[in-house]
Enzyme design. Sequence first.
Site, PDB file in Angstrom:
ATOM      1  NE  ARG A   1      48.782  34.286  33.755  1.00 55.89           N
ATOM      2  CZ  ARG A   1      49.055  34.344  32.456  1.00 55.89           C
ATOM      3  NH1 ARG A   1      49.103  33.236  31.751  1.00 55.89           N
ATOM      4  NH2 ARG A   1      49.321  35.479  31.867  1.00 55.89           N
ATOM      5  CB  ILE A   2      47.570  37.355  40.161  1.00 58.98           C
ATOM      6  CG1 ILE A   2      48.929  37.006  39.524  1.00 58.98           C
ATOM      7  CG2 ILE A   2      47.762  37.775  41.618  1.00 58.98           C
ATOM      8  CD1 ILE A   2      49.921  38.159  39.433  1.00 58.98           C
TER       9      ILE A   2
ATOM     10  NE  ARG B   1      40.769  43.562  29.591  1.00 56.65           N
ATOM     11  CZ  ARG B   1      41.871  43.353  28.878  1.00 56.65           C
ATOM     12  NH1 ARG B   1      42.179  44.165  27.897  1.00 56.65           N
ATOM     13  NH2 ARG B   1      42.668  42.348  29.135  1.00 56.65           N
TER      14      ARG B   1
ATOM     15  CB  THR C   1      49.826  42.633  45.289  1.00 55.22           C
ATOM     16  OG1 THR C   1      48.692  41.953  44.733  1.00 55.22           O
ATOM     17  CG2 THR C   1      49.777  42.546  46.800  1.00 55.22           C
TER      18      THR C   1
ATOM     19  NE  ARG D   1      54.006  47.159  37.337  1.00 54.03           N
ATOM     20  CZ  ARG D   1      54.443  45.962  37.758  1.00 54.03           C
ATOM     21  NH1 ARG D   1      54.072  45.507  38.939  1.00 54.03           N
ATOM     22  NH2 ARG D   1      55.260  45.236  37.034  1.00 54.03           N
TER      23      ARG D   1
ATOM     24  CD  GLU E   1      56.717  50.197  43.110  1.00 55.11           C
ATOM     25  OE1 GLU E   1      57.667  49.510  42.700  1.00 55.11           O
ATOM     26  OE2 GLU E   1      55.577  49.759  43.204  1.00 55.11           O
TER      27      GLU E   1
ATOM     28  CG  HIS F   1      57.206  45.943  43.541  1.00 59.91           C
ATOM     29  ND1 HIS F   1      57.012  46.793  42.485  1.00 59.91           N
ATOM     30  CD2 HIS F   1      56.825  44.720  43.081  1.00 59.91           C
ATOM     31  CE1 HIS F   1      56.535  46.137  41.444  1.00 59.91           C
ATOM     32  NE2 HIS F   1      56.409  44.856  41.782  1.00 59.91           N
TER      33      HIS F   1
ATOM     34  N   GLY G   1      55.826  41.287  46.041  1.00 61.18           N
ATOM     35  CA  GLY G   1      54.840  40.277  45.626  1.00 61.18           C
ATOM     36  C   GLY G   1      55.450  38.979  45.137  1.00 61.18           C
TER      37      GLY G   1
HETATM   38  C1  8YV Z   1      58.504  41.686  39.738  1.00 60.31           C
HETATM   39  C2  8YV Z   1      56.137  42.405  39.243  1.00 60.31           C
HETATM   40  O1  8YV Z   1      59.242  41.605  40.871  1.00 60.31           O
HETATM   41  O2  8YV Z   1      56.328  40.717  37.624  1.00 60.31           O
HETATM   42  C3  8YV Z   1      55.887  41.799  37.923  1.00 60.31           C
HETATM   43  O3  8YV Z   1      55.173  42.447  37.142  1.00 60.31           O
HETATM   44  O4  8YV Z   1      55.548  43.345  39.594  1.00 60.31           O
HETATM   45  C4  8YV Z   1      57.105  41.893  40.213  1.00 60.31           C
HETATM   46  O5  8YV Z   1      56.574  40.778  40.832  1.00 60.31           O
HETATM   47  C5  8YV Z   1      59.063  42.771  38.873  1.00 60.31           C
HETATM   48  O6  8YV Z   1      58.253  43.084  37.825  1.00 60.31           O
HETATM   49  C6  8YV Z   1      60.406  42.378  38.338  1.00 60.31           C
HETATM   50  O7  8YV Z   1      60.742  43.124  37.207  1.00 60.31           O
END
Ligand code: 8YV
Length: 328
Positions: free
Chosen positions: A160-161, A181, A241, A243, A272, A290, A292
């Site tokens: 999606r992203i 994949r 953006t 991990r 982090e 972080h 995003g």
């Molecule tokens: C969130 C993120 O802020 O959704 C995710 O996986 O990395 C972030 O956008 C974070 O996970 C909140 O727990």
Amino acid sequence: MAPKKPLVIVTRKLPDAIETRMMELFDARLNVDDRAFTKAELIEAVKEADVLVPTVTDRIDGGVLSQAGPNLRLIANFGAGVDHIDLATARERGITVTNTPDVLTEDTADMTMALILAVPRRLTEGERLVRAGGWTGWSPTFMLGRRIWGKRLGIIGMGRIGQAVARRAKGFGLSVHYHNRRRVHPEIEAELEATYWESLDQMLARMDVISIHCPHTPATYHLLSARRLKLLQPHAYVVNTARGNVIDENALTRMLQRDEIAGAGLDVFENEPAINPKLLELDNVVLVPHLGSATLEGRTDMGEKVLINIKTHIDGHNPPDRVLASML
Ligand code: 8YV
């Protein structure tokens, strides 16, 4: 007598509207101080709760889950990524895990696009210079960056992203390439005018910008290893953006220090909130804490998803956003 409400333990402060609704619907234990739980506090929480609502800052590993009480049937994660939760142990113990997909797609894609623009156009470097009083005036050759229009963007992970980033990138004149994949549906490929690379190595060697959008799983840990990073062209930029663990941060830092790649835009890091201190010294990186999905709308929608997942589960239905260990 009304039935007893389930005990829902929320590990971090959530938007007010979500916390209020939590209080109305459940026996909710909030964390208004927003101090991250220690491991001991997490263990206490899983012993007691019917539902745990963690975030990316909580490590729900086997050690924590092995202490879960018999009431804990649902972990309703606030966030899409679930690499901080030991899904296999959760499954063994019959604990359902849900997440919050979709609602953070556009915000995360916006942040990605911001980094794709900010690094080559030296946005934060210029901003720092102005604030430090170092700007002595315009000059034809002052602080030249690199053009984005007409360049090639390689997207790693076309979910999606990744697709939302591709749509934006097209508008900025980038041509879209991707490694995933599975190849995406031909209609999506046609809409995005995207070129599929089965070989990640082959794609890396040919791109001007690389952007990461795959989840962190055992299979994607250090997917951008020192060896793969070396395949990049010296003028290439890397944006992450997703991990931090998907990139070998130390190897990336070394290459940035030696100008073996042109720059990086990073919203996520391996440990982090700690960041390799050498990254902080470099001008050719843009570092974001972080953020995003950090919009009020996004975080409220994520909270709504958490509420729906808990409510459907408690009402005896399958919550909509179940994460299966086999999906990763
Ligand atoms: C969130 C993120 O802020 O959704 C995710 O996986 O990395 C972030 O956008 C974070 O996970 C909140 O727990």
